[in-house]
Scaffold this motif. Structure first.
Motif, PDB file in Angstrom:
ATOM      1  N   CYS A 182     -39.795   9.026 -19.797  1.00 62.97           N
ATOM      2  CA  CYS A 182     -38.891   8.084 -20.451  1.00 62.97           C
ATOM      3  C   CYS A 182     -37.880   7.594 -19.413  1.00 62.97           C
ATOM      4  CB  CYS A 182     -38.198   8.714 -21.658  1.00 62.97           C
ATOM      5  SG  CYS A 182     -36.857   9.865 -21.260  1.00 62.97           S
ATOM      6  N   ARG A 184     -34.780   8.195 -19.284  1.00 60.23           N
ATOM      7  CA  ARG A 184     -33.879   9.268 -18.861  1.00 60.23           C
ATOM      8  C   ARG A 184     -34.531  10.139 -17.787  1.00 60.23           C
ATOM      9  NH1 ARG A 184     -29.172  11.513 -20.690  1.00 60.23           N
ATOM     10  NH2 ARG A 184     -29.092  10.252 -22.568  1.00 60.23           N
ATOM     11  N   CYS A 185     -35.845  10.313 -17.839  1.00 63.10           N
ATOM     12  CA  CYS A 185     -36.545  11.030 -16.757  1.00 63.10           C
ATOM     13  C   CYS A 185     -36.288  10.345 -15.414  1.00 63.10           C
ATOM     14  CB  CYS A 185     -38.051  11.039 -16.991  1.00 63.10           C
ATOM     15  SG  CYS A 185     -38.637  11.969 -18.402  1.00 63.10           S
ATOM     16  N   CYS A 265     -36.537  17.143 -19.496  1.00 61.49           N
ATOM     17  CA  CYS A 265     -35.764  15.990 -19.978  1.00 61.49           C
ATOM     18  C   CYS A 265     -35.245  16.257 -21.389  1.00 61.49           C
ATOM     19  CB  CYS A 265     -36.650  14.751 -19.982  1.00 61.49           C
ATOM     20  SG  CYS A 265     -35.849  13.301 -20.689  1.00 61.49           S
ATOM     21  N   CYS A 268     -37.199  13.407 -23.836  1.00 59.66           N
ATOM     22  CA  CYS A 268     -38.641  13.435 -24.104  1.00 59.66           C
ATOM     23  C   CYS A 268     -39.288  14.768 -23.732  1.00 59.66           C
ATOM     24  CB  CYS A 268     -39.336  12.287 -23.374  1.00 59.66           C
ATOM     25  SG  CYS A 268     -39.499  12.506 -21.604  1.00 59.66           S
TER      26      CYS A 268
HETATM   27 ZN   LIG Z   1     -37.640  11.843 -20.464  1.00 58.68          ZN
END
Ligand SMILES: [Zn+2]
Length: 272
Positions: A182, A184-185, A265, A268
């Motif tokens: 995602c 954020r990763c 994460c 996800c």
């Molecule tokens: Zn993620």
């Protein structure tokens, strides 16, 4: 006796729509089925600035049937150098209202919803319910992460696009899928509270907005049509999840980064 129009099934396009999208439909990679998929798609455009405004031109032109346009800002004179849907008459008016008017003038058949609600962790999930794809062109990491986390939770694909100076970035994310990262990763957790809008200070070449935004619109069409089946030319049927394309206007050229899913994460992975 008057001729009644042929009944339209939701899986068909009427005569004038067939004409309007003829150059799409003749492409084997799009075809009638792909154009119907575009007509049935619902894209939420978050941020109607240097990404969202030019991207909207090609999303609407592609016949994306339903658009939700989100921005809480007003049009400023300094926007006109790159946010190409706005004119001098729009200065001082809400961007979402002006964008809806642009679409109404361009294609009355498109269904447009607007919102000036701020995108936060609280508001984002409700905004994207039932949406096929989010195109996020907002200008700070806190908003982007709020939208990205909501996309994972609601299982909505995300195209994240950004531009500054002579560089653009466009990445496709489907963090709700196993083994797919995602947003954020990619950026990590450090930016949640930080506003990283440096456009005013750093400057931006206006045409970089156009290049990055029209490339984002191309990727949006790719994601929507790739979900509808084939036949596809080399590379076209791949939505390119976890790939970030970096557009360099100085060289010029483009390179691609592949992002791995972070198992820890908190959006996800198992770190949530
Ligand atoms: Zn993620």
């Amino acid at each position: 006796m008057t001729m009644s129009p042929a009944p339209q099934s939701p899986n068909e396009l009427s005569g004038d729509r067939l004409d309007r999208f003829a150059r799409h439909i003749v492409l084997p990679e799009i075809g009638g089925a792909g154009q119907v998929a575009l007509a049935q798609a619902h894209v939420l455009v978050a941020g109607l600035g240097g990404i969202g405004a030019p991207a909207l031109q090609f999303l609407a032109a592609a016949g994306i049937g339903k658009l939700t346009l989100v921005d809480n800002d007003v049009v400023d004179l300094t926007n006109l150098q790159r946010q190409t849907i706005y004119t001098e008459r729009d200065i001082g008016h809400g961007k979402a209202v002006a964008a809806r008017q642009w679409v109404a003038n361009f294609d009355r058949a498109l269904d447009v919803t607007i919102s000036d609600t701020r995108i936060t962790a609280e508001t984002a999930p409700g905004m994207i319910e039932g949406v096929s794809l989010v195109l996020d062109g907002t200008d700070n990491f806190a908003t982007r992460l709020a939208m990205a986390d909501a996309c994972v939770a609601e299982r909505v694909p995300l195209l994240s696009a950004a531009v500054g100076r002579f560089q653009g970035q466009v990445g496709a994310f489907a963090g709700h899928l196993a083994n797919q990262p995602c947003y954020r990763c990619y950026v990590g957790d450090a930016f949640d509270a930080e506003d990283c809008d440096t456009c005013a200070a750093d400057g931006m070449l206006g045409a970089m907005s156009g290049w990055t935004a029209s490339f984002a619109a191309l990727q949006a069409v790719r994601v929507i049509v790739s979900a509808s089946g084939g036949p596809f030319a080399d590379g076209w049927g791949d939505p390119q999840w976890g790939q970030i394309h970096i557009l360099d206007g100085l060289k010029p050229g483009m390179r691609t980064l592949r992002i791995a899913k972070d198992p820890a994460c908190r959006a996800c992975g198992h770190g949530g």
